[in-house]
Scaffold this motif. Sequence first.
Motif, PDB file in Angstrom:
ATOM      1  N   UNK A  64      -6.283   8.135   6.741  1.00 57.97           N
ATOM      2  CA  UNK A  64      -5.777   6.268   6.308  1.00 57.97           C
ATOM      3  C   UNK A  64      -4.659   5.908   6.078  1.00 57.97           C
ATOM      4  N   UNK A  65      -4.004   4.591   6.560  1.00 56.72           N
ATOM      5  CA  UNK A  65      -2.557   4.119   5.191  1.00 56.72           C
ATOM      6  C   UNK A  65      -3.777   2.511   5.318  1.00 56.72           C
ATOM      7  N   UNK A  66      -3.605   2.125   4.125  1.00 56.43           N
ATOM      8  CA  UNK A  66      -3.986   0.992   3.810  1.00 56.43           C
ATOM      9  C   UNK A  66      -2.633   0.493   2.949  1.00 56.43           C
ATOM     10  N   UNK A  67      -1.511  -0.052   3.812  1.00 57.85           N
ATOM     11  CA  UNK A  67      -0.450  -1.155   2.905  1.00 57.85           C
ATOM     12  C   UNK A  67      -0.524  -2.268   2.439  1.00 57.85           C
ATOM     13  N   UNK A  68      -0.941  -2.103   0.706  1.00 57.43           N
ATOM     14  CA  UNK A  68      -1.318  -3.446   0.091  1.00 57.43           C
ATOM     15  C   UNK A  68      -0.081  -4.705  -0.309  1.00 57.43           C
ATOM     16  N   UNK A  69       0.259  -5.482  -0.182  1.00 60.91           N
ATOM     17  CA  UNK A  69       0.993  -6.248  -0.206  1.00 60.91           C
ATOM     18  C   UNK A  69       0.548  -7.238  -1.011  1.00 60.91           C
ATOM     19  N   UNK A  70       1.060  -7.404  -2.274  1.00 60.75           N
ATOM     20  CA  UNK A  70       0.975  -8.495  -2.902  1.00 60.75           C
ATOM     21  C   UNK A  70       1.635  -9.786  -3.088  1.00 60.75           C
ATOM     22  N   UNK A  71       0.947 -11.045  -3.585  1.00 65.29           N
ATOM     23  CA  UNK A  71       2.419 -12.328  -3.035  1.00 65.29           C
ATOM     24  C   UNK A  71       1.533 -12.981  -3.918  1.00 65.29           C
ATOM     25  N   UNK A  73       1.417 -13.452  -8.884  1.00 64.82           N
ATOM     26  CA  UNK A  73       1.871 -12.763  -9.650  1.00 64.82           C
ATOM     27  C   UNK A  73       0.269 -13.056 -10.851  1.00 64.82           C
ATOM     28  N   UNK A  74      -0.754 -13.293 -10.624  1.00 68.00           N
ATOM     29  CA  UNK A  74      -1.517 -12.907 -11.180  1.00 68.00           C
ATOM     30  C   UNK A  74      -2.292 -11.537 -11.897  1.00 68.00           C
ATOM     31  N   UNK A  75      -2.720 -11.700 -13.397  1.00 67.76           N
ATOM     32  CA  UNK A  75      -2.212 -10.444 -13.513  1.00 67.76           C
ATOM     33  C   UNK A  75      -4.241  -8.864 -12.647  1.00 67.76           C
ATOM     34  N   UNK A  77      -4.469  -9.216  -9.710  1.00 70.19           N
ATOM     35  CA  UNK A  77      -4.857  -8.242  -9.142  1.00 70.19           C
ATOM     36  C   UNK A  77      -4.333  -7.237  -9.577  1.00 70.19           C
ATOM     37  N   UNK A  78      -3.111  -7.322 -10.381  1.00 67.39           N
ATOM     38  CA  UNK A  78      -2.563  -5.987 -10.108  1.00 67.39           C
ATOM     39  C   UNK A  78      -2.411  -4.439 -10.116  1.00 67.39           C
ATOM     40  N   UNK A  79      -3.746  -4.515 -10.408  1.00 61.42           N
ATOM     41  CA  UNK A  79      -4.144  -2.849  -9.751  1.00 61.42           C
ATOM     42  C   UNK A  79      -5.160  -3.184  -8.551  1.00 61.42           C
ATOM     43  N   UNK A  80      -4.758  -2.197  -7.758  1.00 61.53           N
ATOM     44  CA  UNK A  80      -5.839  -2.066  -7.141  1.00 61.53           C
ATOM     45  C   UNK A  80      -6.625  -0.139  -7.071  1.00 61.53           C
ATOM     46  N   UNK A  81      -8.398  -0.173  -6.702  1.00 58.06           N
ATOM     47  CA  UNK A  81      -8.972   0.951  -7.008  1.00 58.06           C
ATOM     48  C   UNK A  81      -9.776   1.496  -5.717  1.00 58.06           C
ATOM     49  N   UNK A  82      -9.788   2.359  -4.978  1.00 58.49           N
ATOM     50  CA  UNK A  82     -10.469   2.682  -4.368  1.00 58.49           C
ATOM     51  C   UNK A  82     -11.766   4.089  -4.889  1.00 58.49           C
ATOM     52  N   UNK A  83     -12.652   4.084  -5.813  1.00 59.01           N
ATOM     53  CA  UNK A  83     -12.734   4.935  -6.635  1.00 59.01           C
ATOM     54  C   UNK A  83     -13.842   5.335  -6.032  1.00 59.01           C
ATOM     55  N   UNK A  91       0.208  -2.458  -7.933  1.00 60.67           N
ATOM     56  CA  UNK A  91       1.073  -3.341  -6.889  1.00 60.67           C
ATOM     57  C   UNK A  91       1.389  -4.510  -7.249  1.00 60.67           C
ATOM     58  N   UNK A  92       3.725  -3.942  -7.288  1.00 56.92           N
ATOM     59  CA  UNK A  92       4.314  -4.589  -7.597  1.00 56.92           C
ATOM     60  C   UNK A  92       4.283  -5.733  -6.950  1.00 56.92           C
ATOM     61  N   UNK A  93       4.851  -7.081  -7.665  1.00 56.24           N
ATOM     62  CA  UNK A  93       4.444  -8.547  -6.536  1.00 56.24           C
ATOM     63  C   UNK A  93       5.199  -8.729  -5.584  1.00 56.24           C
ATOM     64  N   UNK A  94       5.155  -8.448  -4.144  1.00 57.08           N
ATOM     65  CA  UNK A  94       5.569  -8.220  -3.161  1.00 57.08           C
ATOM     66  C   UNK A  94       6.623  -7.111  -2.827  1.00 57.08           C
ATOM     67  N   UNK A  95       5.859  -5.733  -3.507  1.00 58.29           N
ATOM     68  CA  UNK A  95       6.217  -5.026  -2.650  1.00 58.29           C
ATOM     69  C   UNK A  95       4.756  -4.658  -1.758  1.00 58.29           C
TER      70      UNK A  95
END
Length: 125
Positions: A64-71, A73-75, A77-83, A91-95
């Motif tokens: 699986x490849x999940x492509x996260x795009x953070x649109x 600047x709210x802090x 959502x700056x990280x995503x975790x799949x425990x 997740x840098x904004x816009x990348x």
Amino acid sequence: MALDKTLVTLGGLLAIAVTVWFFWMNKRVGVRTVVNSSGYQEVMVLVKGGYTPDVIVLEKGKPVRLNFVRAESSSCSEMVIIPDFKKSAQLPEGQTVPIEFLPEQAGEFEFQCQMGMLRGKLIVE
Ligand SMILES: [Cu+2]
């Protein structure tokens, strides 16, 4: 007069039924991934006040490849975790940030922000 009232009531019930279907049935089904040419189940996840889609259906045994795009600047959502898959990413904004893993067991697994406020679900079948 009585007929008018009946029509209004029926219209109201129909609107409720459609709303329930849209928000409940639709959500339960979730989004299925597309297997790309290199055999990955790939899906884009928009991060903005939540995850879109927030329910993703995956097939067991295929990478699986999940492509996260953070649109935003709210802090929050700056990280995503799949425990369950021991994965996390900044997740840098816009990348576009890909997270790859292999779902070897069927089941439901959560992904979330570092505070657990934003949540999504992976359903492996
Ligand atoms: Cu958060």
